[in-house]
Design a protein around this motif. Structure first.
Motif, PDB file in Angstrom:
ATOM      1  N   GLN A  64     -23.079 -11.471  45.042  1.00 48.81           N
ATOM      2  CA  GLN A  64     -23.675 -12.606  44.345  1.00 48.81           C
ATOM      3  C   GLN A  64     -24.757 -13.271  45.193  1.00 48.81           C
ATOM      4  N   LYS A  80     -27.764 -11.060  44.947  1.00 51.40           N
ATOM      5  CA  LYS A  80     -28.389 -11.197  43.628  1.00 51.40           C
ATOM      6  C   LYS A  80     -29.262 -12.448  43.591  1.00 51.40           C
ATOM      7  N   LYS A  88     -27.170 -21.821  39.015  1.00 47.13           N
ATOM      8  CA  LYS A  88     -26.793 -20.929  37.920  1.00 47.13           C
ATOM      9  C   LYS A  88     -25.852 -19.835  38.401  1.00 47.13           C
ATOM     10  N   LEU A  89     -26.191 -19.191  39.510  1.00 46.28           N
ATOM     11  CA  LEU A  89     -25.347 -18.106  40.012  1.00 46.28           C
ATOM     12  C   LEU A  89     -24.050 -18.635  40.611  1.00 46.28           C
ATOM     13  N   THR A  90     -24.061 -19.861  41.117  1.00 38.62           N
ATOM     14  CA  THR A  90     -22.823 -20.442  41.646  1.00 38.62           C
ATOM     15  C   THR A  90     -21.779 -20.566  40.562  1.00 38.62           C
ATOM     16  N   ARG A  91     -22.187 -21.047  39.388  1.00 34.09           N
ATOM     17  CA  ARG A  91     -21.230 -21.163  38.284  1.00 34.09           C
ATOM     18  C   ARG A  91     -20.627 -19.807  37.945  1.00 34.09           C
ATOM     19  N   LYS A  92     -21.454 -18.783  37.892  1.00 37.59           N
ATOM     20  CA  LYS A  92     -20.959 -17.445  37.563  1.00 37.59           C
ATOM     21  C   LYS A  92     -20.056 -16.898  38.670  1.00 37.59           C
ATOM     22  N   THR A  93     -20.439 -17.163  39.920  1.00 36.93           N
ATOM     23  CA  THR A  93     -19.648 -16.660  41.037  1.00 36.93           C
ATOM     24  C   THR A  93     -18.273 -17.298  41.062  1.00 36.93           C
ATOM     25  N   GLU A 117     -16.618 -18.492  38.562  1.00 39.80           N
ATOM     26  CA  GLU A 117     -15.849 -17.882  37.466  1.00 39.80           C
ATOM     27  C   GLU A 117     -15.334 -16.506  37.866  1.00 39.80           C
ATOM     28  N   ARG A 118     -16.190 -15.716  38.511  1.00 41.43           N
ATOM     29  CA  ARG A 118     -15.799 -14.368  38.931  1.00 41.43           C
ATOM     30  C   ARG A 118     -14.714 -14.409  40.001  1.00 41.43           C
ATOM     31  N   ARG A 139     -11.420 -15.204  38.350  1.00 44.93           N
ATOM     32  CA  ARG A 139     -10.944 -14.064  37.571  1.00 44.93           C
ATOM     33  C   ARG A 139     -10.492 -12.921  38.480  1.00 44.93           C
TER      34      ARG A 139
END
Length: 336
Positions: A43, A46, A261-266, A268-269, A272
């Motif tokens: 991440q 990315k 933006k990528l922090t939110r996705k990271t 979440e990942r 999970r």
């Protein structure tokens, strides 16, 4: 999943300390303990690609992963003298810059990640100001996940716990206080020392999230995990203020937008994949040991005492009160 992370995690376990290469024009040197190829590192890379593209190559983030720049104390020292521009740090590393941030990672403080997210969002601007006073920019938050106790023997009682030789993160005062108050036999070690210490028998228990236990290969040496969630592990991205200010306002805005933006996705990942890692560990034979109710109750009492014991030593009364106030605010809004 476990087999894949096995192949990429060894770098952290055997990371060697080396100086970062001199930075090219526009290049920012960023260190992290995250292993090459891990979720965290992917991440970060990315984000680096997107930032370089959005700034037409004016801002290039070069990552030094797997602990290659040393432990977090080494990394912070190198940032202070300009050998590194930034780092993705755990809460332990963040607290070496400003200790008060540890109120966001107190044992048995948050009932769930929703509470954490609310309190952290409320307090993040406050800590950004405190970090800036120390010459650093606190940028985006990060997650490690719920922390459990892993061990080579099942821990089902107070006596089992007292016999365990438990890893304590070297330089972490809160971990030392917790082990002292609970009567643990704590063995202070840096992160890269944990795997060989488990293998040699120097320690027989360690704290970690399921994802971290897999990524760092600790799970190859332990067979049991207690059901009690000790704390929620967090981290964050920091940069030297001098390096941050050297960028144009427009490029800083680009980096912030992409980072958020990528922090939110990271996050979440990470949440999970921690669940996935736990299921994978169980399939491979990891046994979950249910923590007896009396041990849970003792831990809860000790944890709350520890919150207040840290006032003046690690964080201020104001900071603890802020965290408690925002937590109460959230719980009231949710009818808890």
């Amino acid at each position: 999943m476990i087999g894949h992370i096995h192949r990429i995690a060894a770098a952290l376990a055997i990371g060697v300390v080396a100086g970062a290469a001199p930075a090219a024009a526009g290049e920012l040197r960023i260190a992290t303990l995250a292993p090459e190829g891990s979720l965290w590192m992917k991440q970060l890379e990315k984000a680096a690609e997107k930032i370089a593209e959005a700034t037409d190559g004016r801002v290039v983030l070069k990552y030094y992963g797997g602990g290659s720049q040393g432990d977090e104390r080494d990394v912070i020292r190198k940032m202070r003298i300009g050998q590194l521009d930034g780092a993705a740090l755990t809460s332990v590393g963040l607290s070496m810059i400003y200790p008060g941030i540890r109120v966001l990672q107190l044992p048995h403080f948050f009932a769930d990640t929703d509470e954490l997210d609310y309190v952290r969002k409320k307090m993040w601007p406050y800590f950004q100001k405190k970090f800036r006073e120390q010459g650093f920019e606190l940028l985006t938050p990060g997650d490690v996940g719920w922390i459990y106790l892993f061990s080579t023997r099942p821990i089902r009682s107070r006596k089992d716990l007292e016999r365990a030789k438990l890893w304590v993160w070297q330089g972490d005062p809160l971990a030392s206080q917790l082990t002292d108050k609970l009567g643990f036999n704590g063995v202070p070690l840096a992160v890269p020392e944990v795997l060989p210490a488990l293998a040699s028998g120097r320690i027989d228990a360690c704290f970690g999230s399921p994802l971290a236990a897999v990524a760092l290969q600790w799970h190859t040496q332990v067979r049991y995990m207690t059901s009690l969630r000790v704390v929620y592990g967090i981290g964050g991205m920091v940069m030297r203020s001098a390096s941050w200010q050297a960028m144009s306002p427009a490029d800083r805005a680009v980096q912030q937008a992409i980072g958020r933006k990528l922090t939110r996705k990271t996050i979440e990942r990470v949440r999970r994949d921690n669940d996935r890692a736990l299921r994978a560990l169980q399939r491979e034979g990891m046994q979950i040991v249910q923590t007896p109710p009396e041990m849970v109750a003792e831990f809860e009492r000790t944890a709350e005492k520890l919150w207040h014991a840290g006032v003046g030593a690690t964080y201020t009364r104001e900071e603890l009160d802020m965290a408690l106030r925002y937590r109460a605010e959230y719980r009231k809004a949710k009818g808890r």
